[in-house]
Scaffold this active site. Structure first.
Site, short mmCIF file in Angstrom:
data_model
loop_
_atom_site.label_atom_id
_atom_site.label_comp_id
_atom_site.label_asym_id
_atom_site.label_seq_id
_atom_site.Cartn_x
_atom_site.Cartn_y
_atom_site.Cartn_z
N ASP A 266 36.96 -21.78 -1.02
CA ASP A 266 35.76 -20.95 -0.96
C ASP A 266 35.12 -20.86 -2.34
O ASP A 266 35.76 -21.15 -3.36
CB ASP A 266 36.17 -19.56 -0.46
N ASP B 157 32.31 -18.12 -3.57
CA ASP B 157 32.11 -16.77 -4.10
C ASP B 157 33.41 -15.97 -4.12
O ASP B 157 34.09 -15.84 -3.11
CB ASP B 157 31.07 -16.02 -3.27
N ASP C 17 38.65 -15.54 0.06
CA ASP C 17 38.88 -14.11 -0.21
C ASP C 17 38.58 -13.25 1.02
O ASP C 17 38.73 -12.03 0.94
CB ASP C 17 38.03 -13.64 -1.39
#
Lengths: 173, 173
Positions: free
Chosen positions: A6, A8, A133
């Site tokens: 991922d 961000d 996240d």
């Protein structure tokens, strides 16, 4: 072996940028410690929340993010061993698409454009490992999952956790 | 059931736009018939090929494409029956990312941003059906494949073929 990473809050410090931008806008001194267990927008007075939501729509926001500590070195080492894809749920913010592409060119030039994915839902990804996240992205993934620690997810359970990139290096290199 | 649909030359008439732009630039009258079995750049004199390659880097090129005949109506009907994702190998052209997002908003507003994928390689897609005009994208897909006919692929074999969107409607609705 195909590994999805991922963007961000995993390789790009979006969370820190929200805090910095908020503090500049309102001359505040919000700290990351005060945000633990919450999103940044949940950590500010209600009257200021809309302003935090607008950050992602601001020109240059995604272009100027700092890379997360050690993400460049560890990902470079991983790229010698695995097929690495960057997978970012970016489609909500059309202005971010170009910026994310340019940002990757600058900070992760060893990730070829063929290995970059901008999407909405991540349950369409087919591979062996996903580092993210957000638990909801990991929940629908078929392979191994690693929850990358971010202030907003410190209370999340149910997935193997990686607190930083050095830990990921130890697990996967 | 999850269905992936390619963008260029499947729902967006990139091929026709290359011909139109080429004819404008060089005051030529290249026809689609003269291109059969080839890419547009392969159908022009060598001295003009670089110019055709540059189209995709030109601002507005992807923004102004015409939708392929019947793609809107049939895809709308399909979207009531299947989970539809648009999957475009767009990462090579960073300027196209924003344009493709805006183009989808305009011509396929019923495809939510969560159901849009801009990527490089397509072998990371997990789903049941892929409609694409490139055999190399279909070759690595695990599910059912449909080769959408485009002038450049008329001699390709090895995948079930759909010549137009009405045929896709008959096969899948």
């Amino acid at each position: 072996m195909t590994l999805f990473v991922d963007m961000d809050e995993v390789i790009a410090d979006t969370y820190g940028a929200h805090i910095e931008k908020y503090n500049q806008e309102f001359q505040e001194s919000l700290t990351i410690e005060a945000c633990m267990g919450k999103e940044v927008w949940q950590s500010v007075p209600e009257a200021h929340q809309e302003s935090v939501h607008l950050h992602a729509h601001t020109e240059g926001f995604f272009l100027n993010l700092k890379p997360i500590d050690d993400s460049q070195d560890v990902l470079k080492a991983l790229s010698l061993k695995y097929e690495i894809y960057i997978a970012s749920a970016a489609m909500q913010f059309p202005n971010s698409l170009w910026e994310k592409s340019i940002w990757l060119d600058e900070h992760f030039p060893f990730i070829h454009w063929k290995n970059r994915i901008l999407c909405g839902n991540k349950h369409i990804l087919k591979g062996d490992l996903l580092i993210d996240d957000r638990s909801y992205n990991l929940d629908t993934f078929n392979g191994r999952t690693l929850l990358f620690t971010s202030p907003h997810n410190i209370h999340s359970n149910g997935h193997e956790r990686a607190n930083n990139w050095l830990e990921i290096g130890k697990k996967l290199l």
